[in-house]
Design an enzyme around this catalytic site. Structure first.
Site, mmCIF file in Angstrom:
data_model
loop_
_atom_site.group_PDB
_atom_site.id
_atom_site.type_symbol
_atom_site.label_atom_id
_atom_site.label_comp_id
_atom_site.label_asym_id
_atom_site.label_seq_id
_atom_site.Cartn_x
_atom_site.Cartn_y
_atom_site.Cartn_z
ATOM 1 N N LYS A 171 0.879 -1.273 0.140
ATOM 2 C CA LYS A 171 0.088 0.020 0.222
ATOM 3 C C LYS A 171 0.995 1.250 -0.263
ATOM 4 O O LYS A 171 1.910 1.174 0.531
ATOM 5 C CB LYS A 171 -0.853 -0.023 1.125
ATOM 6 C CG LYS A 171 -2.000 -1.166 1.358
ATOM 7 C CD LYS A 171 -2.718 -1.011 -0.026
ATOM 8 C CE LYS A 171 -3.911 -2.158 0.197
ATOM 9 N NZ LYS A 171 -4.945 -2.048 -0.722
ATOM 10 N N ASP A 200 -0.547 0.242 -4.312
ATOM 11 C CA ASP A 200 -1.739 0.612 -4.290
ATOM 12 C C ASP A 200 -2.196 1.827 -3.442
ATOM 13 O O ASP A 200 -1.828 1.793 -2.296
ATOM 14 C CB ASP A 200 -2.701 -0.520 -3.697
ATOM 15 C CG ASP A 200 -4.226 -0.537 -3.833
ATOM 16 O OD1 ASP A 200 -4.711 0.506 -4.538
ATOM 17 O OD2 ASP A 200 -4.959 -1.342 -3.478
ATOM 18 N N GLU A 226 -1.952 0.954 -8.568
ATOM 19 C CA GLU A 226 -3.118 0.705 -8.528
ATOM 20 C C GLU A 226 -4.136 1.916 -7.985
ATOM 21 O O GLU A 226 -3.664 2.407 -6.839
ATOM 22 C CB GLU A 226 -3.354 -0.671 -7.747
ATOM 23 C CG GLU A 226 -4.802 -1.229 -7.499
ATOM 24 C CD GLU A 226 -4.805 -2.494 -6.791
ATOM 25 O OE1 GLU A 226 -3.973 -3.164 -7.113
ATOM 26 O OE2 GLU A 226 -5.612 -2.820 -5.873
ATOM 27 N N GLU A 252 -11.422 -2.315 -9.352
ATOM 28 C CA GLU A 252 -11.988 -3.081 -8.057
ATOM 29 C C GLU A 252 -13.052 -2.048 -7.581
ATOM 30 O O GLU A 252 -13.925 -2.567 -6.961
ATOM 31 C CB GLU A 252 -10.951 -3.105 -7.055
ATOM 32 C CG GLU A 252 -10.680 -1.799 -6.255
ATOM 33 C CD GLU A 252 -9.605 -2.258 -5.053
ATOM 34 O OE1 GLU A 252 -8.646 -2.186 -5.137
ATOM 35 O OE2 GLU A 252 -10.134 -2.011 -3.970
ATOM 36 N N ASP A 275 -13.653 -7.271 -10.278
ATOM 37 C CA ASP A 275 -14.159 -7.971 -9.020
ATOM 38 C C ASP A 275 -15.437 -8.581 -9.269
ATOM 39 O O ASP A 275 -16.549 -7.993 -9.638
ATOM 40 C CB ASP A 275 -14.045 -6.781 -7.940
ATOM 41 C CG ASP A 275 -14.745 -7.660 -6.489
ATOM 42 O OD1 ASP A 275 -15.464 -8.393 -6.595
ATOM 43 O OD2 ASP A 275 -14.041 -7.162 -5.280
ATOM 44 N N HIS A 302 -9.657 -8.242 -8.022
ATOM 45 C CA HIS A 302 -9.427 -7.754 -6.808
ATOM 46 C C HIS A 302 -9.842 -8.876 -5.877
ATOM 47 O O HIS A 302 -11.058 -9.103 -5.911
ATOM 48 C CB HIS A 302 -10.116 -6.434 -6.837
ATOM 49 C CG HIS A 302 -10.389 -5.924 -5.270
ATOM 50 N ND1 HIS A 302 -11.451 -5.880 -4.876
ATOM 51 C CD2 HIS A 302 -9.696 -5.380 -4.418
ATOM 52 C CE1 HIS A 302 -11.494 -5.505 -3.715
ATOM 53 N NE2 HIS A 302 -10.465 -4.974 -3.379
HETATM 54 MG MG MG Z 1 -6.739 -1.972 -4.559
#
Ligand code: MG
Length: 365
Positions: A171, A200, A226, A252, A275, A302
């Site tokens: 992240k 992400d 992302e 996602e 997703d 995702h």
């Molecule tokens: Mg994500």
């Protein structure tokens, strides 16, 4: 014709296995909405959908008050007409589409219909949905949360590499760009080259900040960036994708096939992360995956690894499954992992071995 003679929906809460934080939120519990179907030839199908904490009761209400009764009208719908049912149910909800709640509700029914379809055919999902390869590469997100220290990120990445996994996701979106870079560099230096690192931002950045961070990240050899921007900013993602060599990954937070078409047509998505729950089920998921193939774009869905393993295995442009285990508390078996690859289950149906007692114990509505 195979008529649906029983249909029910219910909601359970599944606790998270570990603290999961990103730039905008913390994943507290998985609200999981189930749909069970029974047909007049004695077959059953179980489908599901989820939220990461809010809105589950709204999904359940739409199912119970509107969608499930339609499946049972006129002596029961024909469960084999999966496209027709998706089309009719979608059409019946025009007042609230396209939208997250409706797509999540449609997904619970559609995945149940696919479970039924696969069981009746005696085929596993990965074969019936396409059948490309049974084992797909797996990357880990569970060791990359935003609250973890650089040392913890390094440990997680080294563990993943030692287990033979090809990559990890970290992240990003710390307050200062230097903090993100320091964390990413620590991991890159530890794992070396020849190992995928994805990042992400969970839609947390402005266009200017995303451009600045992408430039700072470029020397680190990232595999994708992302959700840098809010998901409805297609033009912003397109501009960012033109300005950086890092592939931009989105999907996602998109809820219809048409939203993916828009992203792809405008060159705003280099990786598609559709997703299956949020897009409305397996039926639209496959359309997005095939659409992406026509744009020469990979699909790396995702979350929901227990279901996505079979879908990525079904298509030629499936690149990765994301490792975040979340169903172990309510299933009897676990997703199989072999040499850094997730193995699609070879049993008829979705291949998820639900534990009814554990599900009943967590029932909220
Ligand atoms: Mg994500």
């Amino acid at each position: 014709m195979t008529r649906i003679v029983e249909a029910s929906a219910y909601l359970i809460d599944i606790e998270v296995e570990t603290l999961r934080t990103d730039a905008v939120q913390s994943f507290v519990k998985q609200e999981t909405v189930f749909v069970d179907l029974v047909t007049d030839d004695g077959n059953t199908g179980t489908g599901y959908s989820y939220t990461i904490g809010t809105g589950g009761t709204s999904v359940l209400a739409l199912l119970r008050e509107h969608l499930i009764p339609r499946l049972l009208d006129h002596g029961g719908a024909d469960a084999t007409l999966v496209e027709r049912l998706w089309f009719d149910l979608f059409a019946s909800t025009r007042a609230t589409t396209v939208g997250a709640i409706t797509s999540l509700a449609l997904a619970a029914i559609d995945t149940a219909l696919w479970d039924l379809r696969c069981k009746r055919a005696g085929e596993p999902l990965w074969r019936l949905a396409g059948g490309f390869r049974q084992e797909v590469p797996l990357y880990d997100t569970e060791g990359g949360w935003l609250h973890l220290s650089p040392d913890e990120l390094v440990r997680g990445a080294l563990d993943a590499r030692a287990a033979g996994w090809p990559g990890v996701k970290l992240k990003v979106g710390k307050e200062r760009v230097e903090q993100d870079v320091e964390r990413l560099r620590a991991v890159r230096e530890a794992v070396g080259q020849g190992f995928d690192i994805m990042v992400d931002a969970n839609q947390s950045m402005t266009a200017a900040e995303a451009r600045r961070r992408a430039a700072a990240f470029e020397p680190l050899g990232l595999s994708w960036f992302e959700e840098p921007l809010p998901a409805d900013d297609v033009a912003g993602h397109a501009a960012l994708a033109r300005s950086t060599s890092i592939p931009v990954a989105v999907g996602e937070s998109l809820y219809s096939v048409g939203q993916f078409r828009e992203y792809l047509a405008r060159g705003a998505a280099s990786i598609v992360q559709v997703d299956v729950a949020r897009v409305g089920g397996i039926t639209p998921w496959l359309k997005v995956a095939h659409l992406a193939e026509t744009f020469n774009v990979h699909v790396c869905p995702h979350f929901l690894m227990e279901l996505h393993v079979s879908l990525v295995a079904a298509i030629p442009n499936g690149r990765y499954v994301e490792h975040i285990p979340q169903l172990r508390a309510v299933t009897r078996g676990q997703m199989q992992i072999r040499d850094g690859h997730a193995v699609a289950p070879d049993v008829p149906g979705l291949g998820i071995d639900w534990n009814p007692d554990a599900i009943d114990a967590r029932r909220r509505a």
